[in-house]
Design a protein around this motif. Structure first.
Motif, PDB file in Angstrom:
ATOM      1  N   SER A 186      24.689  21.955 -26.407  1.00 24.93           N
ATOM      2  CA  SER A 186      25.474  22.997 -25.734  1.00 24.93           C
ATOM      3  C   SER A 186      24.865  24.353 -26.095  1.00 24.93           C
ATOM      4  CB  SER A 186      26.926  22.916 -26.219  1.00 24.93           C
ATOM      5  OG  SER A 186      27.543  24.172 -26.221  1.00 24.93           O
ATOM      6  N   THR A 187      24.661  25.197 -25.107  1.00 20.41           N
ATOM      7  CA  THR A 187      24.075  26.520 -25.403  1.00 20.41           C
ATOM      8  C   THR A 187      25.055  27.369 -26.224  1.00 20.41           C
ATOM      9  OG1 THR A 187      24.789  27.255 -23.216  1.00 20.41           O
ATOM     10  CG2 THR A 187      22.493  26.594 -23.431  1.00 20.41           C
ATOM     11  N   ASN A 188      26.373  27.181 -26.014  1.00 14.16           N
ATOM     12  CA  ASN A 188      27.341  27.922 -26.843  1.00 14.16           C
ATOM     13  C   ASN A 188      27.221  27.500 -28.309  1.00 14.16           C
ATOM     14  OD1 ASN A 188      28.426  29.202 -24.579  1.00 14.16           O
ATOM     15  ND2 ASN A 188      30.522  28.958 -25.297  1.00 14.16           N
TER      16      ASN A 188
ATOM     17  N   GLN B 227      22.441  20.105 -20.485  1.00 17.97           N
ATOM     18  CA  GLN B 227      23.204  20.021 -21.736  1.00 17.97           C
ATOM     19  C   GLN B 227      23.726  18.601 -21.882  1.00 17.97           C
ATOM     20  OE1 GLN B 227      25.380  24.143 -22.619  1.00 17.97           O
ATOM     21  NE2 GLN B 227      26.149  23.208 -20.759  1.00 17.97           N
TER      22      GLN B 227
ATOM     23  N   SER C 119      26.122  17.772 -24.227  1.00 17.63           N
ATOM     24  CA  SER C 119      27.561  17.858 -24.544  1.00 17.63           C
ATOM     25  C   SER C 119      28.090  19.221 -24.129  1.00 17.63           C
ATOM     26  CB  SER C 119      27.811  17.689 -26.044  1.00 17.63           C
ATOM     27  OG  SER C 119      27.273  16.509 -26.514  1.00 17.63           O
TER      28      SER C 119
ATOM     29  N   ARG D 289      36.641  24.827 -21.249  1.00 13.70           N
ATOM     30  CA  ARG D 289      37.830  25.389 -21.889  1.00 13.70           C
ATOM     31  C   ARG D 289      38.785  24.269 -22.268  1.00 13.70           C
ATOM     32  NH1 ARG D 289      40.825  28.564 -18.415  1.00 13.70           N
ATOM     33  NH2 ARG D 289      41.606  29.808 -20.126  1.00 13.70           N
TER      34      ARG D 289
ATOM     35  N   PHE E 268      31.957  19.683 -20.000  1.00 16.16           N
ATOM     36  CA  PHE E 268      31.467  20.319 -18.778  1.00 16.16           C
ATOM     37  C   PHE E 268      30.181  19.620 -18.363  1.00 16.16           C
ATOM     38  CE2 PHE E 268      29.225  23.500 -16.264  1.00 16.16           C
ATOM     39  CZ  PHE E 268      30.228  23.963 -15.435  1.00 16.16           C
TER      40      PHE E 268
ATOM     41  N   TYR F  84      22.844  26.768 -16.929  1.00 17.08           N
ATOM     42  CA  TYR F  84      23.690  26.770 -18.128  1.00 17.08           C
ATOM     43  C   TYR F  84      23.154  27.835 -19.074  1.00 17.08           C
ATOM     44  CZ  TYR F  84      24.145  22.378 -15.752  1.00 17.08           C
ATOM     45  OH  TYR F  84      24.298  21.448 -14.760  1.00 17.08           O
ATOM     46  N   ILE F  85      23.996  28.836 -19.327  1.00 18.37           N
ATOM     47  CA  ILE F  85      23.465  29.985 -20.064  1.00 18.37           C
ATOM     48  C   ILE F  85      24.556  30.579 -20.966  1.00 18.37           C
ATOM     49  CG2 ILE F  85      24.027  31.715 -18.283  1.00 18.37           C
ATOM     50  CD1 ILE F  85      21.156  32.855 -18.844  1.00 18.37           C
TER      51      ILE F  85
ATOM     52  N   ASP G 287      37.723  30.748 -13.204  1.00 17.82           N
ATOM     53  CA  ASP G 287      36.936  29.763 -12.447  1.00 17.82           C
ATOM     54  C   ASP G 287      36.483  30.403 -11.145  1.00 17.82           C
ATOM     55  OD1 ASP G 287      37.251  27.753 -14.259  1.00 17.82           O
ATOM     56  OD2 ASP G 287      38.827  26.693 -13.161  1.00 17.82           O
TER      57      ASP G 287
ATOM     58  N   PHE H 164      28.193  30.501 -19.454  1.00 20.56           N
ATOM     59  CA  PHE H 164      28.424  30.302 -18.016  1.00 20.56           C
ATOM     60  C   PHE H 164      27.818  28.968 -17.593  1.00 20.56           C
ATOM     61  CE2 PHE H 164      28.224  34.843 -18.643  1.00 20.56           C
ATOM     62  CZ  PHE H 164      29.184  35.370 -17.794  1.00 20.56           C
ATOM     63  N   GLY H 165      28.581  28.170 -16.921  1.00 26.59           N
ATOM     64  CA  GLY H 165      28.037  26.965 -16.296  1.00 26.59           C
ATOM     65  C   GLY H 165      28.126  27.169 -14.801  1.00 26.59           C
TER      66      GLY H 165
HETATM   67  C1  BTN Z   1      35.144  25.625 -18.022  1.00 27.27           C
HETATM   68  O1  BTN Z   1      35.055  25.586 -16.803  1.00 27.27           O
HETATM   69  O2  BTN Z   1      36.042  25.026 -18.626  1.00 27.27           O
HETATM   70  C2  BTN Z   1      34.117  26.410 -18.804  1.00 27.27           C
HETATM   71  C3  BTN Z   1      32.761  25.797 -18.693  1.00 27.27           C
HETATM   72  C4  BTN Z   1      31.687  26.559 -19.455  1.00 27.27           C
HETATM   73  C5  BTN Z   1      30.373  25.832 -19.425  1.00 27.27           C
HETATM   74  C6  BTN Z   1      29.251  26.630 -20.029  1.00 27.27           C
HETATM   75  S1  BTN Z   1      27.675  25.924 -19.707  1.00 27.27           S
HETATM   76  C7  BTN Z   1      26.929  26.998 -20.829  1.00 27.27           C
HETATM   77  C8  BTN Z   1      27.859  27.090 -22.014  1.00 27.27           C
HETATM   78  N1  BTN Z   1      27.617  25.989 -22.933  1.00 27.27           N
HETATM   79  C9  BTN Z   1      28.664  25.172 -23.019  1.00 27.27           C
HETATM   80  O3  BTN Z   1      28.719  24.147 -23.729  1.00 27.27           O
HETATM   81  N2  BTN Z   1      29.648  25.595 -22.232  1.00 27.27           N
HETATM   82  C10 BTN Z   1      29.298  26.813 -21.533  1.00 27.27           C
END
Ligand code: BTN
Length: 289
Positions: free
Chosen positions: A39-41, A60, A62, A66, A71, A79-80, A124, A154-155
């Motif tokens: 996951s980038t986060n 990604q 995993s 939210r 995701f 994916y950023i 969203d 952001f996805g």
């Molecule tokens: C949602 O819709 O619930 C939020 C989704 C957020 C996805 C992005 S993709 C880049 C970043 N890395 C993650 O693991 N999640 C966010």
């Protein structure tokens, strides 16, 4: 007009091009592109990131959403995560950040892909009835509530093929390419989104109400939740760890019903209950009935 030239006949760089080059340099100096990551986060929370960075992955394994959801992050999507280390920001200053990010990505997609996305509170992005972007904001706080790190992920469903979304997900989400038949230029998206986000981050850090109010106005004009009958999916009404949306599908009546009547100055959702009282929701989720 003819291209300006230097004395030796080589092409001169106009002021506009110079500005563009500097912007590109600024963005790419912070940019990390990974072929695949969990996951980038998560990467932004790790010890590998110690100063402002823009971390993008082509896939990604995993991807996180939210409320503890996953995701879907197959190749073709964008994916950023943006990681900032603010100097003087408290948790309460972050109230408008989620809505501001929705505005940034909506404007970026309008400029780069030519689409007018709608915003479903809180953040969203919806296009032709399908979710095309989700945003996950994660602050890391110290014990006084000071923001040590701010991670905004952001996805964006840019160029995945149609069959990427199957089963139940196909009713909810899609990609811009699958919906329009046109591929999104991801380099342009990177530049445009990064610039808009930098503007938003600066406005939050300096508490610039003029910029924030302007974005609130835009948000209101794109928000499809206003005017709808909703159920408020309060996380406090579900057992710890359960997804309120899942619980809502099983027992919708445990959640209070209301009408969404507006968006306040920090992107809170103003709702009116059956007894006429009003409340401002600042986080969580609602389901349109
Ligand atoms: C949602 O819709 O619930 C939020 C989704 C957020 C996805 C992005 S993709 C880049 C970043 N890395 C993650 O693991 N999640 C966010």
């Amino acid at each position: 007009m003819k291209n300006p030239t230097n004395g030796d006949g080589t092409k001169a760089i106009s002021n506009m091009n110079r500005e563009k080059i500097l912007i590109h340099r600024f963005i790419y100096s912070k940019y990390i592109l990974l072929p695949e990551i969990n996951s980038t986060n998560e990467y932004c929370k790790s010890k590998y990131v110690v100063s402002d960075r823009i971390v993008r992955a082509l896939k990604q394994t995993s991807g996180r959403g939210r409320m503890g959801r996953s995701f879907l992050s197959e190749e073709g999507g964008f994916y950023i995560s943006y990681c900032y280390f603010p100097e003087n920001l408290m948790v309460q200053d972050l109230l408008p950040i989620t809505g501001l990010c929705a505005v940034a990505v909506s404007k970026a997609l309008e400029r780069v892909a030519g689409i007018k996305a709608e915003i479903k509170w809180t953040n969203d992005l919806i296009f032709m009835g399908k979710k095309i972007c989700g945003i996950l904001t994660e602050p890391v706080l110290d014990h006084n509530g000071r923001v040590e790190r701010l991670i905004i992920g952001f996805g964006i469903n840019t160029n995945q093929p149609k069959n990427c979304f199957d089963g139940e997900l196909a009713n909810i989400a899609s990609s811009i390419f699958a919906l329009t038949g046109t591929r999104v230029d991801e380099d342009d998206l990177l530049i445009c989104l990064s610039l808009l986000l930098q503007g938003i981050y600066d406005a939050v850090c300096t508490k610039n109400r003029i910029v924030i109010n302007d974005h609130v106005k835009y948000y209101r004009s794109r928000c499809i939740t206003i005017g709808k009958e909703i159920s408020i999916l309060r996380p406090s009404l579900v057992e710890n760890g359960r997804d309120p949306k899942e619980v809502y599908n099983e027992t919708p009546d445990i959640f209070p019903k209301a009408t969404a009547i507006g968006i306040d100055e920090n992107f809170g959702l103003i709702v009116r209950h059956g007894d006429g009282s009003e409340e401002i929701l600042t986080f969580g989720e609602v389901s349109v009935r």
